[in-house]
Design a protein around this motif. Structure first.
Motif, PDB file in Angstrom:
ATOM      1  N   TRP A 215     -78.713  90.062  56.575  1.00 16.21           N
ATOM      2  CA  TRP A 215     -78.118  89.738  57.882  1.00 16.21           C
ATOM      3  C   TRP A 215     -79.190  89.355  58.909  1.00 16.21           C
ATOM      4  O   TRP A 215     -78.900  88.683  59.877  1.00 16.21           O
ATOM      5  N   HIS A 283     -75.798  95.988  58.431  1.00 22.63           N
ATOM      6  CA  HIS A 283     -74.786  94.946  58.311  1.00 22.63           C
ATOM      7  C   HIS A 283     -74.451  94.396  59.697  1.00 22.63           C
ATOM      8  O   HIS A 283     -74.438  95.124  60.680  1.00 22.63           O
ATOM      9  N   PHE A 286     -70.819  89.497  60.852  1.00 23.16           N
ATOM     10  CA  PHE A 286     -70.628  88.202  60.197  1.00 23.16           C
ATOM     11  C   PHE A 286     -71.797  87.919  59.256  1.00 23.16           C
ATOM     12  O   PHE A 286     -72.942  88.294  59.539  1.00 23.16           O
ATOM     13  N   LEU A 287     -71.487  87.221  58.158  1.00 20.26           N
ATOM     14  CA  LEU A 287     -72.524  86.703  57.275  1.00 20.26           C
ATOM     15  C   LEU A 287     -73.183  85.501  57.935  1.00 20.26           C
ATOM     16  O   LEU A 287     -72.521  84.684  58.570  1.00 20.26           O
ATOM     17  N   PRO A 290     -71.938  81.810  54.470  1.00 16.91           N
ATOM     18  CA  PRO A 290     -70.825  82.332  53.670  1.00 16.91           C
ATOM     19  C   PRO A 290     -70.752  81.778  52.256  1.00 16.91           C
ATOM     20  O   PRO A 290     -69.714  81.882  51.608  1.00 16.91           O
ATOM     21  N   ALA A 331     -66.846  84.947  56.331  1.00 15.16           N
ATOM     22  CA  ALA A 331     -68.048  85.377  57.032  1.00 15.16           C
ATOM     23  C   ALA A 331     -67.870  86.743  57.678  1.00 15.16           C
ATOM     24  O   ALA A 331     -68.844  87.463  57.908  1.00 15.16           O
ATOM     25  N   GLY A 332     -66.644  87.114  57.980  1.00 18.60           N
ATOM     26  CA  GLY A 332     -66.373  88.412  58.601  1.00 18.60           C
ATOM     27  C   GLY A 332     -64.928  88.812  58.392  1.00 18.60           C
ATOM     28  O   GLY A 332     -64.103  88.018  57.906  1.00 18.60           O
ATOM     29  N   ASP A 333     -64.607  90.056  58.736  1.00 20.13           N
ATOM     30  CA  ASP A 333     -63.214  90.503  58.667  1.00 20.13           C
ATOM     31  C   ASP A 333     -62.366  89.636  59.592  1.00 20.13           C
ATOM     32  O   ASP A 333     -62.806  89.264  60.689  1.00 20.13           O
ATOM     33  N   HIS A 353     -61.267  86.207  64.069  1.00 23.95           N
ATOM     34  CA  HIS A 353     -61.977  87.467  63.863  1.00 23.95           C
ATOM     35  C   HIS A 353     -61.861  88.433  65.038  1.00 23.95           C
ATOM     36  O   HIS A 353     -62.404  89.542  64.973  1.00 23.95           O
ATOM     37  N   ARG A 378     -61.394  90.399  54.162  1.00 19.07           N
ATOM     38  CA  ARG A 378     -62.543  91.245  54.448  1.00 19.07           C
ATOM     39  C   ARG A 378     -63.824  90.432  54.328  1.00 19.07           C
ATOM     40  O   ARG A 378     -63.876  89.420  53.617  1.00 19.07           O
ATOM     41  N   GLN A 379     -64.842  90.840  55.034  1.00 19.29           N
ATOM     42  CA  GLN A 379     -66.125  90.150  54.956  1.00 19.29           C
ATOM     43  C   GLN A 379     -66.590  90.095  53.499  1.00 19.29           C
ATOM     44  O   GLN A 379     -66.573  91.091  52.782  1.00 19.29           O
TER      45      GLN A 379
END
Length: 452
Positions: A215, A283, A286-287, A290, A331-333, A353, A378-379
């Motif tokens: 991250w 963490h 967001f990634l 992705p 990339a994220g929840d 998000h 989910r991420q």
């Protein structure tokens, strides 16, 4: 691939009536018998190496007939040979893709009623049926009737099933392991994995290291010659042999002069996660990227010439070149706002998000199953696959990051942190991680002294 041992079957029921016996002088007959004995010993020796069986049973030879007066004795060479009996066979099966026990039993012509019986044994159904490609199952049978079955459920447990009387009995055998903690450090001159290999660190642990710091550090674009890392991790041993690496306990990565540290901590729900020494989660919400990509084919640019339209047109995202079919991850929840054809984006997905953040994934070849408008994701969950639908000159993912509808550069935007250590856990976190961080301090001080 399935490795099996073939059981020899000899059937004389379909023989044609034998021709009249040939009469051979006894001396030639005895020589033939001697050669046959040598051949049988060689053949039985080969079978004993491939069959797990009882010793062969050989019928005694009939006495030689009395010779007629003045004639040599004769032997009837047309009589069928005596077959050896092999009551048990052992088969090692390597589980293939989409294999099930039912398919394996059918392929090996084993009794399906025996399979049904062992499935009824209490407490073993999941350990019996949960197969993974590459798993090995050892089966012992007698003419298709199951006598025993063993398979390793996991590193520390083996399932053993044996026939007892008219039924079966099962037990879980414990395979104890030992763990040791090792400390290693390395300096990067070309790539993370080459530096790890030079330091005796496995690819598995190097990948775990990249996942922990992924991250904060882009391990494709941000790695520099001279970057350093120190890692404390577990190794797992069984019966005196190293069977693999365990989790990373604590680690430090120095990238382009910036130092990042992480330590492992067990949460109240029993799970584990990695945190910075001050309790911030490693963490992010967001990634950074992705998809696993080979290169960035087009960066965020407000004045790019479009490769197809041949006009100056802002490129409000990042294009990640990757082979068609490469999984694309959320990339994220979030929640799926749109999934379908979306103009020049081709097949696209937009995720919401919260807090005004949305992400877009374009040019997909297809969508993941179960992903539709309103779906929760989910991420890291796979939502689609790289393609070149819409206005695209080659397979890639077009990725956009928006805040309140305004496009931001996905590579440089400050990503929000995930939830840090809760206030009521902070004292426990500091107490439990202090020894690991002290060991990491000692390891990194040693690296500094070695570099002076």
């Amino acid at each position: 691939m399935t490795s099996t041992t073939t059981q020899l079957r000899v059937d004389y029921r379909d023989r044609q009536p034998p021709p009249p016996p040939r009469r051979v002088p006894v001396y030639a007959g005895l020589a033939a018998l001697a050669l046959a004995g040598i051949a049988f010993q060689s053949w039985s020796g080969f079978v004993s190496r491939t069959e797990s069986s009882a010793a062969p049973v050989v019928a005694p030879l009939a006495p030689l007939p009395a010779p007629a007066s003045g004639q040599p004795p004769v032997i009837d060479m047309s009589a069928p040979p005596v077959a050896a009996a092999f009551p048990f066979s052992t088969i090692d099966v390597v589980v293939g893709r989409n294999d099930t026990l039912d398919r394996i039993f059918r392929r090996l012509d084993l009794s399906l009623s025996d399979l049904a019986s062992i499935r009824l044994l209490p407490g073993i159904r999941q350990g019996l049926d949960l197969l993974r490609p590459g798993d090995q199952i050892t089966v012992t049978h007698s003419n298709g009737d199951l006598q025993g079955l063993t398979r390793q459920i996991n590193l520390t447990q083996t399932l053993s099933v044996k026939r007892e009387g008219e039924g079966f009995a099962a037990q879980i055998i414990d395979n104890p392991v030992e763990t040791t903690v090792v400390s290693k450090r390395a300096r990067i001159t070309s790539s993370l994995f080459e530096a790890a290999a030079a330091a005796g660190i496995s690819d598995q642990t190097a990948l775990s290291l990249a996942n922990i710091f992924g991250w904060d550090i882009d391990f494709v674009l941000d790695i520099r010659d001279g970057d350093e890392f120190s890692v404390i991790y577990q190794q797992v041993w069984q019966d005196g042999e190293l069977v693999g690496d365990g989790p990373i306990v604590a680690a430090q990565f120095v990238n382009d002069g910036h130092t990042f540290r992480a330590v492992r901590y067990q949460l109240p729900d029993g799970g584990w996660d990695y945190f910075a020494p001050d309790g911030r989660s490693m963490h992010k919400a967001f990634l950074r990227a992705p998809v696993d990509f080979s290169r960035i084919s087009s960066r965020f640019n407000s004045a790019r010439q479009h490769p197809i339209l041949n006009t100056i047109r802002a490129h409000k995202g990042v294009d990640y070149a990757a082979p068609t079919g490469t999984p694309v991850r959320a990339a994220g929840d979030g929640r799926v706002q749109m999934r379908g054809r979306y103009g020049g984006y081709g097949n696209a997905i937009i995720l919401e998000h919260g807090s005004g953040v949305s992400t877009l994934y374009g040019h997909l070849s297809r969508f993941a199953k179960g992903i539709g408008p309103g779906s929760r994701v989910r991420q890291g969950q796979v939502i689609g696959y790289v393609g070149m639908t819409g206005l695209a000159t080659g397979p890639h993912l077009h990725y956009e990051y928006r805040v309140n509808g305004v496009h931001r550069n996905p590579q440089t935007v400050k990503l929000p942190d995930a939830t840090p250590i809760a206030a009521d856990l902070r004292a426990d976190f500091q107490m439990r991680t202090a020894p690991d961080l002290a060991q990491l301090d000692q390891l990194t001080r040693g690296a500094l002294l070695a570099n002076r």
